[in-house]
Design a protein around this motif. Sequence first.
Motif, PDB file in Angstrom:
ATOM      1  N   LEU A   1       0.817  -1.224   0.000  1.00  0.00           N
ATOM      2  CA  LEU A   1       0.000   0.000   0.000  1.00  0.00           C
ATOM      3  C   LEU A   1       0.845   1.266   0.000  1.00  0.00           C
ATOM      4  CD1 LEU A   1      -2.668  -1.099   2.654  1.00  0.00           C
ATOM      5  CD2 LEU A   1      -2.909  -1.108   0.164  1.00  0.00           C
ATOM      6  N   HIS A   2       2.175   1.138  -0.154  1.00  0.00           N
ATOM      7  CA  HIS A   2       3.042   2.301   0.094  1.00  0.00           C
ATOM      8  C   HIS A   2       2.732   3.483  -0.821  1.00  0.00           C
ATOM      9  CE1 HIS A   2       5.425   0.817  -3.356  1.00  0.00           C
ATOM     10  NE2 HIS A   2       5.956   2.018  -3.409  1.00  0.00           N
ATOM     11  N   ASP A   3       2.217   3.211  -2.020  1.00  0.00           N
ATOM     12  CA  ASP A   3       1.938   4.312  -2.952  1.00  0.00           C
ATOM     13  C   ASP A   3       0.449   4.669  -3.003  1.00  0.00           C
ATOM     14  OD1 ASP A   3       4.382   5.227  -3.771  1.00  0.00           O
ATOM     15  OD2 ASP A   3       4.566   3.806  -5.435  1.00  0.00           O
ATOM     16  N   CYS A   4      -0.278   4.412  -1.914  1.00  0.00           N
ATOM     17  CA  CYS A   4      -1.714   4.731  -1.954  1.00  0.00           C
ATOM     18  C   CYS A   4      -1.952   6.235  -2.058  1.00  0.00           C
ATOM     19  CB  CYS A   4      -2.464   4.128  -0.769  1.00  0.00           C
ATOM     20  SG  CYS A   4      -2.004   4.841   0.815  1.00  0.00           S
ATOM     21  N   GLY A   5      -0.921   7.038  -1.796  1.00  0.00           N
ATOM     22  CA  GLY A   5      -1.065   8.492  -1.950  1.00  0.00           C
ATOM     23  C   GLY A   5      -0.907   8.967  -3.384  1.00  0.00           C
TER      24      GLY A   5
END
Length: 417
Positions: free
Chosen positions: A68-72
């Motif tokens: 989920l690290h790039d959910c931003g």
Amino acid sequence: MKLHATAVPQAVSVDLDHAILALSDALDFIGVDEIGHGHRVALMAALCAQSLEWEPDWRHRLVRAALLHDCGVSSTREHRALVDEIVWEGEHAHCERGFAYLGSVPPLAHLAPIVLEHHTPWAHLRHRGVEPSVALTANLIYLVDRADAVHARGVTEGKPLLDVLGRYEDSHFAPELMVVFRDQAMREAFWFVQEEPTLHERVADLLGTAPPVPLSMVEIKGLAGMFGRIIDAKSPYTERHSMGVAKVALRLGRHFGLPSATLDMMEVAALLHDLGKLRIPDELLDKQGPLSAEERRRMARHAFDTYEVLRRAFGDGPLARWAAFHHEYVSGHGYPFHFDNGDLPPEARIIAVADVLQALAQRRPYRQPLGPAEIAAILDGMVFGGKLDGGVVEAVKQDLDAYWQDAVAQEGGNPAS
Ligand SMILES: [Fe+2]
Ligand SMILES: [Fe+2]
Ligand SMILES: [Fe+2]
């Protein structure tokens, strides 16, 4: 008019890791032609963590955070910028957005501090007083994330890639992490395993070892709300779209007296109906003027991609269908499945009307937002053309202002200007 709700089980059972795995596929769509970034980062990080002999719980948290690290990141443009540069001035914005998204969903809040620091250079991070396991987890994600970016730019795996990343040792990446990454990156298998289908199989195995964490309906809605915000953040034109569709659909569902378990699932389906849009390049989504056949195909597949992700997350049941059938027409001439009135469950017909209504109430690159009367006329035309369900549109017209307010309401409930 009466609608016969689809029979749904009283309790939907969804496991947290199962949902993370499926929804991370949607995040990975943002790579467009270079999909699978989150999965590759998770697998590389897990292989390094094994060598580092991190405890199983720690590794588990690492894999979740890595997926989920790039959910931003919602925009394909921003995703491209993150791949094109090793260090980039605007990179922290997505860490902060990711931190805010994850922090707002209790079952994922433990991942927020990791995601916040996943682009913080080690020289700063080590002095920031961040809990050591969080700092190391974030920095390992940073390291393998940059490895994937460098690799995607065509730098050969093994020594050439290590030469590029080695320049950032100490300043950006912790030396103890570089030691294990160097060792791993010189093995061909480390790269082979990142190719499909091994990639997906191995990442699923990584999360499959822990006992299931069943989510309550409140938690499922929270997760869906978070992904709805990620989808809507893709374009300034679609801000709050998913939330508005969910509000309109809920009011319609209540009007038709649908049971509360159905309303809950319909809300989740409405929040996630455009999940597949994450795969559409920004330029295409905001394009004015006619689309080529290839562009139309790319657009049409978003509903199909929604279906695939949701059936993995929630099973091949009603929720995935209600969400994915939002561009089907009662005449059978919609897309991408070409189902007709006989195949379309009432909940899908409700979401389809809510989707059109919300989109019309919102500004688009090619037109201003429309008011209730103009929208009612367009909806009527679409019923006449065999596109939307006449009974559902009738219900909207009976309480037009309330539906319009739902469609344009801000998060706090105030109508948008
Ligand atoms: Fe990334
Ligand atoms: Fe859509
Ligand atoms: Fe939509």
